[in-house]
Design a protein around this motif. Sequence first.
Motif, PDB file in Angstrom:
ATOM      1  N   LEU A  51     -12.405 -18.904  11.670  1.00  0.00           N
ATOM      2  CA  LEU A  51     -12.803 -20.083  10.913  1.00  0.00           C
ATOM      3  C   LEU A  51     -14.202 -19.874  10.353  1.00  0.00           C
ATOM      4  O   LEU A  51     -15.026 -19.180  10.957  1.00  0.00           O
ATOM      5  CB  LEU A  51     -12.789 -21.321  11.817  1.00  0.00           C
ATOM      6  N   PRO A  52     -14.498 -20.486   9.221  1.00  0.00           N
ATOM      7  CA  PRO A  52     -15.849 -20.316   8.656  1.00  0.00           C
ATOM      8  C   PRO A  52     -16.890 -20.976   9.550  1.00  0.00           C
ATOM      9  O   PRO A  52     -16.592 -21.893  10.318  1.00  0.00           O
ATOM     10  CB  PRO A  52     -15.762 -21.015   7.297  1.00  0.00           C
ATOM     11  N   ASP A  53     -18.106 -20.503   9.431  1.00  0.00           N
ATOM     12  CA  ASP A  53     -19.214 -21.014  10.230  1.00  0.00           C
ATOM     13  C   ASP A  53     -19.525 -22.453   9.818  1.00  0.00           C
ATOM     14  O   ASP A  53     -19.627 -22.767   8.629  1.00  0.00           O
ATOM     15  CB  ASP A  53     -20.441 -20.125  10.022  1.00  0.00           C
ATOM     16  N   ILE A  54     -19.695 -23.335  10.798  1.00  0.00           N
ATOM     17  CA  ILE A  54     -19.948 -24.748  10.511  1.00  0.00           C
ATOM     18  C   ILE A  54     -21.326 -24.935   9.873  1.00  0.00           C
ATOM     19  O   ILE A  54     -21.533 -25.856   9.091  1.00  0.00           O
ATOM     20  CB  ILE A  54     -19.792 -25.608  11.795  1.00  0.00           C
ATOM     21  N   ALA A  56     -22.776 -23.119   7.596  1.00  0.00           N
ATOM     22  CA  ALA A  56     -22.653 -22.942   6.150  1.00  0.00           C
ATOM     23  C   ALA A  56     -22.065 -24.193   5.506  1.00  0.00           C
ATOM     24  O   ALA A  56     -22.485 -24.611   4.423  1.00  0.00           O
ATOM     25  CB  ALA A  56     -21.795 -21.722   5.834  1.00  0.00           C
ATOM     26  N   PHE A  57     -21.095 -24.819   6.170  1.00  0.00           N
ATOM     27  CA  PHE A  57     -20.493 -26.044   5.654  1.00  0.00           C
ATOM     28  C   PHE A  57     -21.533 -27.161   5.600  1.00  0.00           C
ATOM     29  O   PHE A  57     -21.637 -27.870   4.608  1.00  0.00           O
ATOM     30  CB  PHE A  57     -19.309 -26.464   6.531  1.00  0.00           C
ATOM     31  N   ARG A  58     -22.292 -27.318   6.679  1.00  0.00           N
ATOM     32  CA  ARG A  58     -23.296 -28.381   6.718  1.00  0.00           C
ATOM     33  C   ARG A  58     -24.366 -28.188   5.649  1.00  0.00           C
ATOM     34  O   ARG A  58     -24.818 -29.145   5.025  1.00  0.00           O
ATOM     35  CB  ARG A  58     -23.952 -28.430   8.098  1.00  0.00           C
ATOM     36  N   GLU A  59     -24.792 -26.963   5.456  1.00  0.00           N
ATOM     37  CA  GLU A  59     -25.822 -26.699   4.452  1.00  0.00           C
ATOM     38  C   GLU A  59     -25.313 -26.948   3.043  1.00  0.00           C
ATOM     39  O   GLU A  59     -26.084 -27.282   2.146  1.00  0.00           O
ATOM     40  CB  GLU A  59     -26.329 -25.269   4.596  1.00  0.00           C
ATOM     41  N   ALA A  60     -24.013 -26.818   2.839  1.00  0.00           N
ATOM     42  CA  ALA A  60     -23.436 -27.033   1.511  1.00  0.00           C
ATOM     43  C   ALA A  60     -23.291 -28.516   1.176  1.00  0.00           C
ATOM     44  O   ALA A  60     -23.101 -28.869   0.012  1.00  0.00           O
ATOM     45  CB  ALA A  60     -22.077 -26.345   1.417  1.00  0.00           C
TER      46      ALA A  60
END
Length: 79
Positions: A51-54, A56-60
């Motif tokens: 799964l992608p790193d959380i 990176a999601f939060r920063e986006a």
Amino acid sequence: MKTVSVRELRNTMPHLRETLEQEQELLLVSNGEPVARILPVEPAPARRPQLPDIRAFREAQPRMERPLEDLIREERDRR
């Protein structure tokens, strides 16, 4: 699909894997009535999907212009 009795199943237990590889499915009967289906188990996947790193999601995610407590207070005052 091969039909086997409980007695036949007991006798073929040492060769059950080979029988399932050939037949793919067995129907177990007792006194002429179907009791169960025996199927081979699907092999488990080699690895779980990564799964992608959380982070990176939060920063986006866009930053909120106003603090959350102000938005909550406004919503409560409207009620």
